[in-house]
Scaffold this motif. Sequence first.
Motif, PDB file in Angstrom:
ATOM      1  N   VAL A 193       0.850  -1.193   0.000  1.00  0.00           N
ATOM      2  CA  VAL A 193       0.000   0.000   0.000  1.00  0.00           C
ATOM      3  C   VAL A 193       0.884   1.240   0.000  1.00  0.00           C
ATOM      4  O   VAL A 193       1.877   1.300   0.721  1.00  0.00           O
ATOM      5  CB  VAL A 193      -0.930   0.025   1.231  1.00  0.00           C
ATOM      6  N   THR A 194       0.500   2.213  -0.784  1.00  0.00           N
ATOM      7  CA  THR A 194       1.168   3.512  -0.784  1.00  0.00           C
ATOM      8  C   THR A 194       0.224   4.557  -0.212  1.00  0.00           C
ATOM      9  O   THR A 194      -0.970   4.559  -0.527  1.00  0.00           O
ATOM     10  CB  THR A 194       1.579   3.923  -2.217  1.00  0.00           C
ATOM     11  N   VAL A 195       0.750   5.430   0.619  1.00  0.00           N
ATOM     12  CA  VAL A 195      -0.026   6.532   1.174  1.00  0.00           C
ATOM     13  C   VAL A 195       0.585   7.842   0.694  1.00  0.00           C
ATOM     14  O   VAL A 195       1.763   8.111   0.932  1.00  0.00           O
ATOM     15  CB  VAL A 195      -0.043   6.496   2.720  1.00  0.00           C
ATOM     16  N   LEU A 196      -0.217   8.640   0.010  1.00  0.00           N
ATOM     17  CA  LEU A 196       0.212   9.962  -0.452  1.00  0.00           C
ATOM     18  C   LEU A 196      -0.379  11.011   0.482  1.00  0.00           C
ATOM     19  O   LEU A 196      -1.600  11.140   0.579  1.00  0.00           O
ATOM     20  CB  LEU A 196      -0.269  10.215  -1.882  1.00  0.00           C
ATOM     21  N   GLY A 197       0.470  11.752   1.166  1.00  0.00           N
ATOM     22  CA  GLY A 197       0.002  12.777   2.088  1.00  0.00           C
ATOM     23  C   GLY A 197       0.224  12.347   3.527  1.00  0.00           C
ATOM     24  O   GLY A 197      -0.321  11.330   3.955  1.00  0.00           O
ATOM     25  N   LEU A 198       1.033  13.114   4.250  1.00  0.00           N
ATOM     26  CA  LEU A 198       1.399  12.726   5.615  1.00  0.00           C
ATOM     27  C   LEU A 198       1.106  13.825   6.618  1.00  0.00           C
ATOM     28  O   LEU A 198       1.952  14.199   7.430  1.00  0.00           O
ATOM     29  CB  LEU A 198       2.876  12.324   5.682  1.00  0.00           C
ATOM     30  N   VAL A 249      -4.937   8.165  -0.787  1.00  0.00           N
ATOM     31  CA  VAL A 249      -4.656   9.594  -0.936  1.00  0.00           C
ATOM     32  C   VAL A 249      -5.304  10.347   0.212  1.00  0.00           C
ATOM     33  O   VAL A 249      -6.524  10.294   0.400  1.00  0.00           O
ATOM     34  CB  VAL A 249      -5.204  10.118  -2.283  1.00  0.00           C
ATOM     35  N   CYS A 250      -4.489  11.056   0.983  1.00  0.00           N
ATOM     36  CA  CYS A 250      -4.994  11.803   2.141  1.00  0.00           C
ATOM     37  C   CYS A 250      -4.337  13.185   2.123  1.00  0.00           C
ATOM     38  O   CYS A 250      -3.302  13.411   2.766  1.00  0.00           O
ATOM     39  CB  CYS A 250      -4.670  11.054   3.434  1.00  0.00           C
ATOM     40  N   LEU A 251      -4.958  14.095   1.380  1.00  0.00           N
ATOM     41  CA  LEU A 251      -4.380  15.418   1.179  1.00  0.00           C
ATOM     42  C   LEU A 251      -5.314  16.505   1.729  1.00  0.00           C
ATOM     43  O   LEU A 251      -6.321  16.208   2.377  1.00  0.00           O
ATOM     44  CB  LEU A 251      -4.088  15.632  -0.303  1.00  0.00           C
ATOM     45  N   LEU A 252      -4.995  17.755   1.456  1.00  0.00           N
ATOM     46  CA  LEU A 252      -5.727  18.864   2.059  1.00  0.00           C
ATOM     47  C   LEU A 252      -7.127  19.030   1.496  1.00  0.00           C
ATOM     48  O   LEU A 252      -8.102  19.187   2.240  1.00  0.00           O
ATOM     49  CB  LEU A 252      -4.936  20.167   1.860  1.00  0.00           C
ATOM     50  N   ASP A 253      -7.236  19.000   0.165  1.00  0.00           N
ATOM     51  CA  ASP A 253      -8.519  19.279  -0.466  1.00  0.00           C
ATOM     52  C   ASP A 253      -8.544  18.705  -1.877  1.00  0.00           C
ATOM     53  O   ASP A 253      -7.572  18.087  -2.329  1.00  0.00           O
ATOM     54  CB  ASP A 253      -8.793  20.783  -0.495  1.00  0.00           C
ATOM     55  N   ASP A 254      -9.669  18.917  -2.559  1.00  0.00           N
ATOM     56  CA  ASP A 254      -9.825  18.350  -3.897  1.00  0.00           C
ATOM     57  C   ASP A 254      -8.788  18.896  -4.871  1.00  0.00           C
ATOM     58  O   ASP A 254      -8.260  18.156  -5.707  1.00  0.00           O
ATOM     59  CB  ASP A 254     -11.234  18.659  -4.421  1.00  0.00           C
ATOM     60  N   GLU A 255      -8.462  20.168  -4.765  1.00  0.00           N
ATOM     61  CA  GLU A 255      -7.470  20.764  -5.668  1.00  0.00           C
ATOM     62  C   GLU A 255      -6.116  20.082  -5.520  1.00  0.00           C
ATOM     63  O   GLU A 255      -5.450  19.790  -6.519  1.00  0.00           O
ATOM     64  CB  GLU A 255      -7.338  22.262  -5.376  1.00  0.00           C
ATOM     65  N   SER A 256      -5.723  19.804  -4.285  1.00  0.00           N
ATOM     66  CA  SER A 256      -4.437  19.141  -4.080  1.00  0.00           C
ATOM     67  C   SER A 256      -4.481  17.697  -4.561  1.00  0.00           C
ATOM     68  O   SER A 256      -3.480  17.170  -5.066  1.00  0.00           O
ATOM     69  CB  SER A 256      -4.028  19.205  -2.607  1.00  0.00           C
ATOM     70  N   VAL A 257      -5.637  17.047  -4.448  1.00  0.00           N
ATOM     71  CA  VAL A 257      -5.779  15.676  -4.949  1.00  0.00           C
ATOM     72  C   VAL A 257      -5.606  15.640  -6.456  1.00  0.00           C
ATOM     73  O   VAL A 257      -4.806  14.861  -6.989  1.00  0.00           O
ATOM     74  CB  VAL A 257      -7.157  15.096  -4.561  1.00  0.00           C
ATOM     75  N   ASN A 270      -9.355   7.500  -2.098  1.00  0.00           N
ATOM     76  CA  ASN A 270      -9.201   8.907  -1.753  1.00  0.00           C
ATOM     77  C   ASN A 270      -9.981   9.225  -0.479  1.00  0.00           C
ATOM     78  O   ASN A 270     -11.209   9.278  -0.489  1.00  0.00           O
ATOM     79  CB  ASN A 270      -9.697   9.793  -2.903  1.00  0.00           C
ATOM     80  N   VAL A 271      -9.269   9.429   0.618  1.00  0.00           N
ATOM     81  CA  VAL A 271      -9.926   9.723   1.891  1.00  0.00           C
ATOM     82  C   VAL A 271      -9.837  11.209   2.243  1.00  0.00           C
ATOM     83  O   VAL A 271     -10.095  11.609   3.373  1.00  0.00           O
ATOM     84  CB  VAL A 271      -9.348   8.866   3.040  1.00  0.00           C
ATOM     85  N   THR A 272      -9.473  12.027   1.264  1.00  0.00           N
ATOM     86  CA  THR A 272      -9.481  13.481   1.441  1.00  0.00           C
ATOM     87  C   THR A 272     -10.931  13.959   1.525  1.00  0.00           C
ATOM     88  O   THR A 272     -11.801  13.444   0.831  1.00  0.00           O
ATOM     89  CB  THR A 272      -8.795  14.148   0.243  1.00  0.00           C
ATOM     90  N   THR A 273     -11.190  14.944   2.382  1.00  0.00           N
ATOM     91  CA  THR A 273     -12.545  15.483   2.485  1.00  0.00           C
ATOM     92  C   THR A 273     -12.858  16.309   1.244  1.00  0.00           C
ATOM     93  O   THR A 273     -12.208  17.322   0.967  1.00  0.00           O
ATOM     94  CB  THR A 273     -12.698  16.363   3.735  1.00  0.00           C
ATOM     95  N   VAL A 274     -13.858  15.854   0.486  1.00  0.00           N
ATOM     96  CA  VAL A 274     -14.276  16.533  -0.746  1.00  0.00           C
ATOM     97  C   VAL A 274     -15.789  16.569  -0.785  1.00  0.00           C
ATOM     98  O   VAL A 274     -16.468  15.896  -0.001  1.00  0.00           O
ATOM     99  CB  VAL A 274     -13.731  15.813  -2.000  1.00  0.00           C
ATOM    100  N   THR A 275     -16.339  17.337  -1.714  1.00  0.00           N
ATOM    101  CA  THR A 275     -17.783  17.362  -1.887  1.00  0.00           C
ATOM    102  C   THR A 275     -18.220  16.169  -2.733  1.00  0.00           C
ATOM    103  O   THR A 275     -17.400  15.575  -3.459  1.00  0.00           O
ATOM    104  CB  THR A 275     -18.246  18.648  -2.584  1.00  0.00           C
TER     105      THR A 275
END
Length: 295
Positions: free
Chosen positions: A9-14, A68-76, A94-99
């Motif tokens: 597993v790879t995790v992007l965003g720390l 993928v666990c980043l700040l927002d949709d734009e960063s994703v 993608n577990v980033t909070t998005v709409t």
Amino acid sequence: MSEQHRTPVTVLGLGAMGRAIADTIHRGGHPTTVWNRTAGRADSLVAKGVALAADPVAAVEASPVVVVCLLDDESVRGTLTPLVDVLAGRLVVNVTTVTPKQARQTSAWAVEHGIHYLDGAIMATPEMIGLPVASLLYSGSREGFDTHRELLELLGGARWFGTDAGLASLYDLALLGSMYSMFAGVAQGAAMVASEGVAAAEFVAMAGPWIDAMLSALPYHAEYYDSGDYTTEVQSLDFNKAAVDTIAEAARDQGVGTDVVAAVQTLIDRQVAAGHGKDGFARIFESIRRPIPPA
């Protein structure tokens, strides 16, 4: 653990959540690779045996599953778009909070490029990841969810909401909205009594049990929402309007803001003005579900 269950597993965003996810997956026995724009955030994970990739391409190439666990949709989108070729055939979670709209757009982009996509919503704090109290909501690729469910359940309870990639996000934000509204209501009450020198801790000691008792009414409100029949013989909207108006007046008298209670006043007033004052309080649902279009 069998090889089948040792999927790399790879995790992007720390950020705090990304580190908790990577640590939990690693402790679960999966070879784990991480990448973050600021490499130093991986130091504690690397010390435990997690691999730090030199760049996003190397990170993705290391695993068939990419979280993928980043700040927002734009960063994703900014991170994933340059990786479109190497992501093909892999599962992106993608577990980033998005709409919901953003989740659906990313899902459509992923499917167009041969990428399996799961949108995930985390109902937990970083400290809760991996514990039974953590809950994660997923929607999108059924195959991806079924194949990697054991992996996903390392993070917490895993529930799939369907192939519509936007549904997990919709539930997530709806639940968070309920939470924020509750905390705002408690802050309103605490501010009111604080005007007379009462400590917030003293107020919360009373507010907690009161809120717990009121939670038993939620199923009854849900029945009203689903049926659309708000007929009642007790505590009509007219009755509740008088009560909420009095709360607002008391807050003003105490020199306290009315922002929270004013929102409730608006919802009530809209229904009363439409002639529904004799209906039950649950009718404010209609003020929310069918908002008045802007002028």
